[in-house]
Each structure stands twice: as C-alpha cells, then as structure tokens.
Design an enzyme around this catalytic site. Structure first.
Site, mmCIF file in Angstrom:
data_model
loop_
_atom_site.group_PDB
_atom_site.id
_atom_site.type_symbol
_atom_site.label_atom_id
_atom_site.label_comp_id
_atom_site.label_asym_id
_atom_site.label_seq_id
_atom_site.Cartn_x
_atom_site.Cartn_y
_atom_site.Cartn_z
ATOM 1 N N GLY A 9 0.840 -1.202 0.000
ATOM 2 C CA GLY A 9 0.000 0.000 0.000
ATOM 3 C C GLY A 9 0.871 1.245 0.000
ATOM 4 O O GLY A 9 0.519 2.272 0.565
ATOM 5 N N GLY A 12 -0.521 4.648 -1.131
ATOM 6 C CA GLY A 12 -1.684 5.167 -0.408
ATOM 7 C C GLY A 12 -1.332 6.326 0.501
ATOM 8 O O GLY A 12 -0.196 6.817 0.510
ATOM 9 N N GLN A 13 -2.315 6.754 1.275
ATOM 10 C CA GLN A 13 -2.124 7.957 2.103
ATOM 11 C C GLN A 13 -1.012 7.754 3.139
ATOM 12 O O GLN A 13 -0.150 8.613 3.291
ATOM 13 C CB GLN A 13 -3.433 8.327 2.805
ATOM 14 C CG GLN A 13 -3.369 9.727 3.404
ATOM 15 C CD GLN A 13 -4.406 9.967 4.483
ATOM 16 O OE1 GLN A 13 -5.234 9.116 4.774
ATOM 17 N NE2 GLN A 13 -4.357 11.134 5.081
ATOM 18 N N ASP A 53 -0.577 -7.489 -6.181
ATOM 19 C CA ASP A 53 -1.830 -7.458 -5.441
ATOM 20 C C ASP A 53 -1.649 -8.331 -4.199
ATOM 21 O O ASP A 53 -1.373 -9.528 -4.319
ATOM 22 C CB ASP A 53 -2.940 -8.009 -6.351
ATOM 23 C CG ASP A 53 -4.282 -8.045 -5.648
ATOM 24 O OD1 ASP A 53 -4.353 -7.697 -4.448
ATOM 25 O OD2 ASP A 53 -5.267 -8.423 -6.310
ATOM 26 N N TYR A 142 -16.113 -1.936 6.470
ATOM 27 C CA TYR A 142 -14.732 -1.576 6.805
ATOM 28 C C TYR A 142 -14.452 -1.919 8.268
ATOM 29 O O TYR A 142 -13.448 -2.564 8.593
ATOM 30 C CB TYR A 142 -14.559 -0.071 6.550
ATOM 31 C CG TYR A 142 -13.218 0.514 6.909
ATOM 32 C CD1 TYR A 142 -12.057 0.119 6.262
ATOM 33 C CD2 TYR A 142 -13.126 1.524 7.872
ATOM 34 C CE1 TYR A 142 -10.833 0.698 6.580
ATOM 35 C CE2 TYR A 142 -11.913 2.106 8.188
ATOM 36 C CZ TYR A 142 -10.770 1.691 7.545
ATOM 37 O OH TYR A 142 -9.579 2.281 7.866
ATOM 38 N N LYS A 146 -11.961 -4.621 10.146
ATOM 39 C CA LYS A 146 -10.943 -4.208 11.124
ATOM 40 C C LYS A 146 -11.034 -5.055 12.400
ATOM 41 O O LYS A 146 -10.016 -5.502 12.917
ATOM 42 C CB LYS A 146 -11.062 -2.709 11.441
ATOM 43 C CG LYS A 146 -10.662 -1.801 10.270
ATOM 44 C CD LYS A 146 -9.241 -2.071 9.784
ATOM 45 C CE LYS A 146 -8.860 -1.269 8.569
ATOM 46 N NZ LYS A 146 -7.607 -1.699 7.931
#
Ligand code: SER
Length: 317
Positions: A9, A12-13, A53, A142, A146
């Site tokens: 990732g 990503g952010q 992936d 989501y 988690k």
C-alpha cells in the site's frame, strides 16, 4: 546486509509518508514499496518499487523471496465510505490480503505491522474517551474487517508466534497523498478547497467531532511501536491511538484564522451515519504506558503546517 522491509500500500495515504520515513532511517535500497495500481510518485521511486496485489498470495510470496523480506508494513485497505459502496471488495481486499500476509509471516518468520482504525468501534461503543477494551460492534463493512483483522492478528500471535503489531489510527491528515474513500477525508479536502476556492462544502455536520491525527504523529507512532521490544507489546489485537479530536466547525474556524475570507457550509451525506457510529475521543493510555506513545501536533500547529505545505505543493497564494 541490512534486513529488508516491504510496505504494502506504498502509494496510499500512509504509505506515501511512511516509505520515505523508513528509507531515511534504513536506507533507500532496504525499503521496498509495493503498490497495486496507482502510479508511484517520484519520491517513491527513489528506492525499489513493485506492483503486486496483496490478495494474490503467489505474487506476494514471490516478492518476499526476491528481496528476502524480514518486516512487512501492511497498509492496503478499502476505507469506510468506499467499503459501504462495495462491501464485497472491502471484504476481499482487507481480509484476503491480511490472511496472506499473516500466513507468509508465519512461514518466512517476518515481523508485521497492520493498520486498524477507530472504525473498529460502533454505535454501542462508549463514545467519549473510548477505552482500549470495550464493545466492538461496528456497522460498516470496513469496521467489520478491522475487528476481524484484529482478532486474526492476535490469533496468529498466540497460536503461531507471529510478531504482529497494530494501531487503531484516528482520521489521518496529510498533504503528500490524498486518501481515498474515507469518512474523515473532509479534514483534508477542506485545506485544498480553502486554498483553491476559499470555500468548502463539508459532507459531515458541523458538530461531528471525531478523533484525528496529523500524519507525522502517525508515522512516529508506527515506527515506535515496531521498534519497541516485543515484551512491551501487551496488546496483540490493536492499540488505541489518539492525538486530537475536533469537529468540522472547529477545523473550519482554525483555517479561517489563516484565510479570513474562507467559508464552510455543511451538507451531510451518507457518510454522516458512519461518522455518527464512531467515537468522539479515544483513551490511548495503554499505548502511552506500554511503548511510550506521545503525540506532538495540536489542531493549531497542524493547520498552520498543512496550509504551508499544501500552498507549496499547489503553488497557491
Ligand atoms: N480514515 C478512515 C476512514 O474514514 C478511518 O479509519 O475511513
């Protein structure tokens, strides 16, 4: 030879800030960024970068073997709002990738960092100063991934001795990369719109207080928890982590101190319901006690720095 780190990732952010921070500490060549589709920034290409992936076990295993990876930071996730629009995808990406990472960590003796979130909590959780151990009944897919992920991490630690560590991040605010599909994203969009248009229409109510954190604090917490001796990590589900809590109205007022003509209006959409199911503030005393967590940024300091950094980035006045 230094031990190799894989960041899943990377584009990503969080990855956009964590990869450079890890490379500054451990050397560019020792931190491999892994993305799935998004084009990596110039900065991310200053060290090894691979497309794969994480839900594809074979592809992931090939990379782990190729670089002899010893530590994995698994950041890839479908966020809350996008997850409500495509729950199937959220389950597949969030759970599939974590299971692969944990299985491969067991096989290749890797240390793992995984991201949980305030979204692990739900409407039945106490909303003020939410304790570390409390009701976990999230109502978003989501959040479901988690809580399931936290339990899976703990299971792999207890059953297989995998050294996996995790944080329940609050909403994260940063300027390098945009988040995608989160409920706390308004607190980033507001800075772009304030600089570019002097006005912002917020998708949450003005009084929707949520736990938030400026990215440098989140990066510090991530590196600190991974560097702590294993004996200090008493919680193997995921640690509560907090810095500041604020509402859209409060951040808008703070932005207005720097851009007096800025106007914010509020038109809540489906994300309001998600925000309403999350805590307002978090008790992170376990993280502070166990491995010395301490945040630095207040709303005031973060706002000032975000406006400065984004102005530079956007070339705005
Ligand atoms: N920032 C995330 C979201 O809004 C919460 O983990 O989905």
């Amino acid at each position: 030879m230094a031990e190799k780190i894989l960041v899943i990732g990377a584009t990503g952010q969080i990855g956009s800030d964590l990869v450079p921070a890890l490379r500054a500490k451990f050397g560019n060549e020792n931190v491999v960024g892994m993305g799935s589709k998004a084009k990596p920034s110039e900065e991310l290409l200053q060290g090894p970068f691979e497309f794969a992936d994480a839900a594809d076990r074979n592809a992931l295993e090939a990379l782990i073997k190729k670089y002899e990876i010893k530590t994995v930071y698994h950041l890839a996730s479908i966020l809350s709002a996008k997850g409500e629009q495509d729950p199937e995808l959220a389950w597949k990406v969030n759970m599939g990738s974590l299971k692969n990472v944990l299985d491969l960590a067991r096989e290749y003796k890797m240390k793992v960092f995984w991201t949980s979130s305030i979204a692990a909590f739900g409407p039945t959780t106490p909303r003020d100063n939410t304790p570390q151990r409390t009701v976990l009944e999230p109502t978003t897919m989501y959040g479901v991934t988690k809580v399931s992920g936290e339990l899976l991490c703990q299971y792999y630690f207890l059953k297989h001795g995998v050294d996996v560590r995790s944080l329940r991040y609050p909403g994260l605010i940063s300027y390098k990369a945009l988040p995608g599909g989160g409920t706390t994203d308004y607190a980033i969009a507001i800075f772009y719109e304030a600089l570019q248009k002097k006005q912002y229409t917020c998708f949450l109510r003005e009084d929707s207080t949520l736990p938030m954190m400026y990215m440098p604090d989140a990066i510090k917490a991530t590196i600190n928890i991974m560097e702590a001796p294993a004996s200090k990590i008493a919680i193997r589900t995921s640690y509560n982590l907090a810095a500041v809590s604020f509402s859209p109205k409060e951040i808008a007022a703070e932005v207005k101190k720097h851009i007096p003509e800025f106007q914010c209006t509020y038109v809540p959409d489906f994300r309001q319901k998600i925000a309403d199911s999350w805590p307002k503030s978090i008790d992170d005393s376990a993280a502070r006690r166990d491995w010395g967590w301490k945040h630095e940024y207040t709303l005031e300091r973060m706002t000032k720095e975000m406006l400065e950094k984004l102005s530079e980035k956007l070339g705005a006045k």
